[in-house]
Design a protein around this motif. Sequence first.
Motif, PDB file in Angstrom:
ATOM      1  N   ALA A  45       0.758  -1.423   0.135  1.00  0.00           N
ATOM      2  CA  ALA A  45      -0.168   0.150  -0.075  1.00  0.00           C
ATOM      3  C   ALA A  45       0.825   1.195  -0.008  1.00  0.00           C
ATOM      4  O   ALA A  45       0.774   2.245  -0.879  1.00  0.00           O
ATOM      5  CB  ALA A  45      -1.005   0.002   1.213  1.00  0.00           C
ATOM      6  N   ARG A  46       1.745   1.417   0.817  1.00  0.00           N
ATOM      7  CA  ARG A  46       2.858   2.413   0.913  1.00  0.00           C
ATOM      8  C   ARG A  46       3.428   2.688  -0.458  1.00  0.00           C
ATOM      9  O   ARG A  46       3.339   3.991  -0.911  1.00  0.00           O
ATOM     10  CB  ARG A  46       3.838   2.123   2.006  1.00  0.00           C
ATOM     11  N   LYS A  47       4.065   1.698  -1.304  1.00  0.00           N
ATOM     12  CA  LYS A  47       4.441   1.971  -2.509  1.00  0.00           C
ATOM     13  C   LYS A  47       3.428   2.598  -3.463  1.00  0.00           C
ATOM     14  O   LYS A  47       3.895   3.357  -4.392  1.00  0.00           O
ATOM     15  CB  LYS A  47       5.155   0.434  -2.927  1.00  0.00           C
TER      16      LYS A  47
ATOM     17  N   THR B 242      -6.585   0.995  -5.293  1.00  0.00           N
ATOM     18  CA  THR B 242      -7.866   0.439  -4.515  1.00  0.00           C
ATOM     19  C   THR B 242      -7.413  -0.725  -3.743  1.00  0.00           C
ATOM     20  O   THR B 242      -6.109  -1.077  -3.859  1.00  0.00           O
ATOM     21  CB  THR B 242      -8.584  -0.215  -6.051  1.00  0.00           C
ATOM     22  N   MET B 243      -8.221  -1.356  -3.265  1.00  0.00           N
ATOM     23  CA  MET B 243      -7.953  -2.558  -2.490  1.00  0.00           C
ATOM     24  C   MET B 243      -7.483  -3.779  -3.332  1.00  0.00           C
ATOM     25  O   MET B 243      -6.728  -4.587  -2.897  1.00  0.00           O
ATOM     26  CB  MET B 243      -9.295  -3.165  -1.776  1.00  0.00           C
ATOM     27  N   GLU B 244      -8.076  -3.707  -4.470  1.00  0.00           N
ATOM     28  CA  GLU B 244      -7.542  -4.708  -5.392  1.00  0.00           C
ATOM     29  C   GLU B 244      -6.298  -4.641  -5.984  1.00  0.00           C
ATOM     30  O   GLU B 244      -5.246  -5.388  -5.761  1.00  0.00           O
ATOM     31  CB  GLU B 244      -8.381  -4.729  -6.783  1.00  0.00           C
ATOM     32  N   ASP B 245      -5.810  -3.262  -5.888  1.00  0.00           N
ATOM     33  CA  ASP B 245      -4.468  -2.866  -6.232  1.00  0.00           C
ATOM     34  C   ASP B 245      -3.546  -3.546  -5.228  1.00  0.00           C
ATOM     35  O   ASP B 245      -2.463  -4.095  -5.552  1.00  0.00           O
ATOM     36  CB  ASP B 245      -4.224  -1.326  -6.594  1.00  0.00           C
ATOM     37  N   ILE B 246      -3.954  -3.227  -4.134  1.00  0.00           N
ATOM     38  CA  ILE B 246      -2.878  -3.339  -2.898  1.00  0.00           C
ATOM     39  C   ILE B 246      -3.014  -5.005  -2.613  1.00  0.00           C
ATOM     40  O   ILE B 246      -1.862  -5.432  -2.544  1.00  0.00           O
ATOM     41  CB  ILE B 246      -3.761  -2.965  -1.469  1.00  0.00           C
ATOM     42  N   ALA B 247      -4.022  -5.792  -2.800  1.00  0.00           N
ATOM     43  CA  ALA B 247      -3.775  -7.140  -2.911  1.00  0.00           C
ATOM     44  C   ALA B 247      -2.872  -7.879  -3.867  1.00  0.00           C
ATOM     45  O   ALA B 247      -2.023  -8.544  -3.439  1.00  0.00           O
ATOM     46  CB  ALA B 247      -5.334  -7.604  -3.073  1.00  0.00           C
ATOM     47  N   LYS B 248      -3.008  -7.267  -5.070  1.00  0.00           N
ATOM     48  CA  LYS B 248      -2.211  -7.530  -6.152  1.00  0.00           C
ATOM     49  C   LYS B 248      -0.738  -7.386  -5.968  1.00  0.00           C
ATOM     50  O   LYS B 248       0.177  -8.173  -6.041  1.00  0.00           O
ATOM     51  CB  LYS B 248      -2.673  -7.042  -7.554  1.00  0.00           C
TER      52      LYS B 248
END
Length: 197
Positions: free
Chosen positions: A15-17, A28-34
């Motif tokens: 998430a930080r990056k 998005t949460m999806e971006d963070i999960a991926k």
Amino acid sequence: MDNENTVIQSIIEAARKLMQQYGFSKTTMEDIAKAAGKGKSTLYHHFKNKEEIIDEVLGQEMDSFFREVKQAVDQEKSLHAKLKTYIVVKIQSIRHRVNLYRFAMETDASTLEINTQFRRLRTRYDQQEANLILSVLTLGIAEGTLHHQSEADLAMLTELLVTCVRGVEMDIIMYNKHNTLPDKADLLVGVLVKGLS
């Protein structure tokens, strides 16, 4: 438990990056999960929403930022070196984290909750920073570099110094100014120390 902490930290780091690169609203949460190599269900198992993840990102970054500045200041022996190190390391650390600070200071309605969290963390950090500077100025008095000051004057000097450096910090975050400030830290500290002695 260690595995769970590893999972949480991988989520926070991802998430930080992403926040530094794309900002809060575009992540998005999806971006963070991926980016973390996890499923969205794993994120929701550990965090209620994106805002909770960002709370953790901001908290860890602010704590890391303060530790970095304090450790560098603590290694120096003289008042002049401590104050110069405070300014230089703080500015270098801000430059390294500038995108994270910019996103945390966004003011649109979608990030109001994050701004509130950032302000709360910033208030805590400001108090830690004031305590650090107060201890440095107190050392200067003890070593005879600075004239004795009343408690009220010492508190005012601490606030002025922190505010002065915070103004430079805001110029860097908002306008990318003061590219050579670390080079000018000796001058600033010299003026301050000479004025107080």
